[in-house]
Every structure is written in C-alpha cells, then in structure tokens.
Design a protein around this motif. Structure first.
Motif, PDB file in Angstrom:
ATOM      1  N   HIS A   1      -4.066   2.950   6.609  1.00 14.55           N
ATOM      2  CA  HIS A   1      -3.113   3.020   5.501  1.00 14.55           C
ATOM      3  C   HIS A   1      -3.044   1.743   4.673  1.00 14.55           C
ATOM      4  O   HIS A   1      -2.284   1.711   3.691  1.00 14.55           O
ATOM      5  CB  HIS A   1      -1.716   3.360   6.037  1.00 14.55           C
ATOM      6  N   GLY A   2      -3.808   0.725   5.051  1.00 14.82           N
ATOM      7  CA  GLY A   2      -3.701  -0.543   4.357  1.00 14.82           C
ATOM      8  C   GLY A   2      -2.454  -1.279   4.785  1.00 14.82           C
ATOM      9  O   GLY A   2      -1.528  -0.696   5.359  1.00 14.82           O
ATOM     10  N   THR A   3      -2.399  -2.549   4.503  1.00 14.15           N
ATOM     11  CA  THR A   3      -1.238  -3.324   4.943  1.00 14.15           C
ATOM     12  C   THR A   3       0.044  -2.908   4.238  1.00 14.15           C
ATOM     13  O   THR A   3       1.138  -3.122   4.761  1.00 14.15           O
ATOM     14  CB  THR A   3      -1.484  -4.826   4.707  1.00 14.15           C
ATOM     15  N   ASN A   4      -0.080  -2.309   3.047  1.00 15.56           N
ATOM     16  CA  ASN A   4       1.126  -1.870   2.339  1.00 15.56           C
ATOM     17  C   ASN A   4       1.403  -0.382   2.500  1.00 15.56           C
ATOM     18  O   ASN A   4       2.352   0.150   1.920  1.00 15.56           O
ATOM     19  CB  ASN A   4       1.024  -2.218   0.854  1.00 15.56           C
ATOM     20  N   GLY A   5       0.563   0.332   3.259  1.00 14.47           N
ATOM     21  CA  GLY A   5       0.777   1.752   3.480  1.00 14.47           C
ATOM     22  C   GLY A   5       0.172   2.654   2.417  1.00 14.47           C
ATOM     23  O   GLY A   5       0.041   3.853   2.637  1.00 14.47           O
ATOM     24  N   LEU A   6      -0.175   2.109   1.278  1.00 12.55           N
ATOM     25  CA  LEU A   6      -0.785   2.897   0.209  1.00 12.55           C
ATOM     26  C   LEU A   6      -2.228   2.464   0.001  1.00 12.55           C
ATOM     27  O   LEU A   6      -2.729   2.391  -1.131  1.00 12.55           O
ATOM     28  CB  LEU A   6       0.023   2.766  -1.090  1.00 12.55           C
ATOM     29  N   GLY A   7      -2.897   2.146   1.092  1.00 11.69           N
ATOM     30  CA  GLY A   7      -4.304   1.813   1.044  1.00 11.69           C
ATOM     31  C   GLY A   7      -4.617   0.500   0.360  1.00 11.69           C
ATOM     32  O   GLY A   7      -5.762   0.263  -0.025  1.00 11.69           O
ATOM     33  N   GLY A   8      -3.602  -0.354   0.175  1.00 10.77           N
ATOM     34  CA  GLY A   8      -3.805  -1.604  -0.544  1.00 10.77           C
ATOM     35  C   GLY A   8      -3.716  -1.454  -2.046  1.00 10.77           C
ATOM     36  O   GLY A   8      -3.886  -2.435  -2.785  1.00 10.77           O
ATOM     37  N   LEU A   9      -3.434  -0.254  -2.540  1.00  8.50           N
ATOM     38  CA  LEU A   9      -3.302  -0.015  -3.976  1.00  8.50           C
ATOM     39  C   LEU A   9      -1.887  -0.360  -4.436  1.00  8.50           C
ATOM     40  O   LEU A   9      -0.946  -0.334  -3.656  1.00  8.50           O
ATOM     41  CB  LEU A   9      -3.617   1.446  -4.302  1.00  8.50           C
TER      42      LEU A   9
END
Length: 443
Positions: A112-120
């Motif tokens: 999920h990336g560190t921010n939960g939105l894949g890093g987007l």
C-alpha cells in the motif's frame, strides 16, 4: 416527515443530513463502509460511487493497512478527488481489541505504500483550477501550477512503481499474538497483527492509543436508523463491528455485514500462510462477530484471488479519462489517472511477491463491495464459522478461519456465515471497470 426509512426525531443530525444528501430511499439499501483505506479500499470506494453513488452514507476509517489517522486522511482525500467530500468520514478504532496500539508492518507498506495510497498524492491529480488542500486560491499562474502537478505526479508514480517492484522485505522477528497477550505484557503493541519481539521497544513514539473517535457510534446510529436495510461493508479488521455489537447486542439481529476476510479453501496471505490479514489483525473481534446473530458474508481469498486487476483494466480506466480530457473535463481525467496509477502500483506490488499474480493483482476490497451491491456475484457455502485464537497442539493456528465443529453437534443452533467459495469473475471484472469509469465523472 423524513423520507429516510427509519429516521426518527432526535437522532444523529450528521447521519440524518448525510442520508438526505445521498438521496437514500426505501429499498435502496444504505451502505456504511468500514475501511483501513489503502489502495484496494480506495478502489472499493470508487466502485460504489460509480455503481450506486446514493447508497454510500459514510465511511468509518480504521487501522489496518495504515495507522488510523492515515486511513482517515486517505478516505477524505479519495472522496474529495472523486467529487464526494460531502460523504461523512468517522474515526474508527486505532488498534485491535487485544492491543494497546497498532503499527503497520513492512508488508503493509509494500502493498500500500507508506501513505496507504501507493505513494501517490491525491493533490497531483486535481485539475489546475482547484487548489491543493493547503494552497491558497490565489496561487498564481494556473498553467504553471498544472505543469508542476503533472511533473510531481510522474515523479511520484515512477518512485511508487520502483518501490512496489522490490521483493517483499523479510519479516521482522515477530510472533503471532496469543489470547492472553494483554495479561502477560504491560503494554501490548500490535505490529500488523503480530507481537513485536521481546527486545523491541515497548511502545513506538508515533503510536496512537487504542479506542475509536466516534466510528463505533456511527455504526450504531446507522443500525438503529435503518435496521435490516443497512449493509455494513468491512474491508479492514472487524474491530469496530465487534465493538458496536458488544455495546448494543440488539443491533446484531438483522444487521447485514459483508466482510472482506478469511481464507477457507486455500492458504492465507500472512507470513505464516495460514491466516488472512484482516482476520489476523484482530482474531478476537472476527470470532466475536461470527458468533453473533449478525448476517455475515465472508468474502475471503478463495474468491478474491479469482478476480485480478490487470494492466488491460488499468488502461481502460486511463483511456476513459484521456477521452474526457480531450473532450471537456480535466477533473474526470485526473480522477481516472489516479485510479489507473493506483491500479498499476497495486499490480506491480503483487507481481513482485507471488508468481500467481504475475498477470494481475487480487481485487480484495472491491469484490466485497460488489458483493454488497449484488450478492449473486458470489457462490457461497453456509457454515457455522469460528476463528482460532491460539496457536499450539490442539488449539489450531491463531487467525485461521475454520468451520465450527460445534455446528454439527445435535441441538446446536449456531449462526451460519455465508462463506464465498467461488465468484463470477468475468461479470465482476467487467462491472468493476465500468463502475470506475463512471466514478471519474463524479455525481
């Protein structure tokens, strides 16, 4: 008189206003989502906003893929980008029922990336005439701002795809929590559903304490208002649902829960390959919900692994947005680009971990939402279920979802869950892409 079924004077005004704004009418079946908003939760939100936008009356943002505060932020960002900031977001549980705090583990960050939105960053996908969340309305030359956003978007997507393509990191020295964890440790920290090694810090500085910020009350308010017309869709741990039933056991009668969780006929997706992630994070809560009188549908890995998000599906969503951009609407194009980029990151993350996902990524949470909208997409087996709470000889493996052997004993009337064992994947995948394309158009 209210046109919302079950609405009474003196009830929660925020929920009541949201229902009116959503246009809920008798027979529409309001949906309340409880999500640990990561990449596939975001896609589930887009699916329901495309397929049945009036039915989503709110989102409870809980811990799981990310910490609770991040899940809440992600939920608001996704709703804002998709043109539905009016849908209320409630703060859900910050930790499992058995722990004092929760920290996402390395596996969560990988998928999920560190921010939960894949890093987007959602802000990069807003049209140039809309400000960043913290940006003034008079931000100068809008054409320059649009160019900057596109540059940021491209750079972040490259970084996200690079990170997602790396192998899954080796697990830290963790042990699965046991049922008496709270009794044997002064401060219980959950790392992605596991206990940290004994020599790990007692409590990380960034850990929020257990408890919820109103999400459980939102579930209770919705259940009291709509009764058996309500569907609670859970795409994270079942902590909030269990706590709501504990506070008022009456709400379980007639409450329909569609839960993404469990692995029945195949291996799990956690480090021990036995449990499924949403279940291992709070086995006690999951077992409690399954033993309640709620009408529970378990949408587990047996079904979700049959529904893969492919590059062709991502391209279809992206191209729909590009057509809108060339025609008339930059907002639609930005929404489509975000969803397509999110799908691409999810595809890369799964392909780097397991050969069976070389051609696509499982659509876990979107399938649960689709099943809430149309149960006929699944083939289910009705069976009394339980979650094993301890690991050891004669005890099973903690987090494993199994048929409850007490259910076959004469005279026992245990509740049965509807366990998904198959899915019409072709129909679901087509509807999923179509719904996402519609969702890019907002209301």
């Amino acid at each position: 008189m209210s046109d919302v079924p079950g609405a009474n004077a003196g009830e929660n005004p925020a929920m009541n206003a949201a229902a009116h704004q959503a246009g809920i009418q008798a027979g529409d079946g309001p949906i309340l989502l409880d999500a640990d908003t990561g990449v596939d939760d975001a896609l589930a939100i887009a699916l329901v906003l495309g397929a049945a936008p009036r039915r989503l009356i709110g989102v409870v943002a809980s811990y799981g893929n990310v910490a609770q505060a991040q899940a809440e932020r992600n939920t608001r960002d996704v709703l804002r980008l998709l043109g539905r900031p009016d849908i209320p977001v409630y703060a859900g549980s910050r930790a499992p029922s058995w722990a004092d705090c929760f920290i996402p583990d390395a596996a969560c960050a990988h998928f999920h990336g560190t921010n939960g939105l894949g890093g987007l960053d959602v802000n990069d996908y807003l049209p140039h005439d809309l400000p960043y969340e913290n940006e003034g309305r008079d931000a100068g030359d809008r054409s320059h701002l649009s160019h900057v956003r596109h540059s940021h978007r491209a750079a972040r997507l490259r970084d996200a795809l690079r990170a997602a393509s790396q192998p899954l990191p080796d697990p830290a020295p963790l042990v699965s929590a046991d049922a008496n964890a709270r009794a044997t440790r002064t401060t219980v920290v959950s790392y992605g559903g596991y206990l940290p090694a004994l020599d790990a810090p007692a409590i990380p500085r960034n850990a929020a304490p257990a408890g919820d910020g109103g999400g459980v009350e939102a579930i209770l308010d919705a259940a009291h208002r709509w009764g058996d017309a309500l569907t609670l869709v859970t795409t994270g741990p079942l902590t909030d649902a269990a706590e709501a039933i504990r506070r008022d056991p009456r709400v379980a009668h007639g409450l329909r829960i569609v839960a993404m969780g469990g692995a029945f006929l195949q291996q799990g997706n956690c480090y021990d390959l036995t449990a499924e992630t949403n279940i291992i994070q709070d086995p006690e809560a999951a077992d409690f919900v399954l033993q309640s009188s709620a009408d529970v549908t378990l949408v587990g890995l047996d079904a979700t692994h049959r529904c893969l998000c492919t590059p062709a599906m991502s391209r279809a969503v992206r191209e729909a947005g590009e057509r809108e951009l060339s025609a008339r609407d930059a907002a639609m194009a930005g929404r489509a680009a975000f969803l397509a980029d999110l799908m691409d990151v999810m595809i890369a993350a799964n392909a780097s971990v397991a050969p069976e996902f070389a051609h696509g990524a499982p659509l876990h949470d979107p399938l649960a939402m689709a099943a809430a909208l149309d149960p006929t997409v699944l083939r289910t087996l009705d069976l009394p279920m339980k979650v094993q709470l301890t690991t050891g000889d004669g005890a099973g493996v903690r987090g494993r979802t199994v048929g409850d052997p007490m259910g076959i004993a004469p005279g026992n009337a245990l509740p049965s869950a509807h366990v998904a064992v198959d899915v019409d994947s072709h129909r679901f995948e087509g509807d999923f892409v179509a719904s996402l394309c519609v969702a890019t158009g907002g209301r």
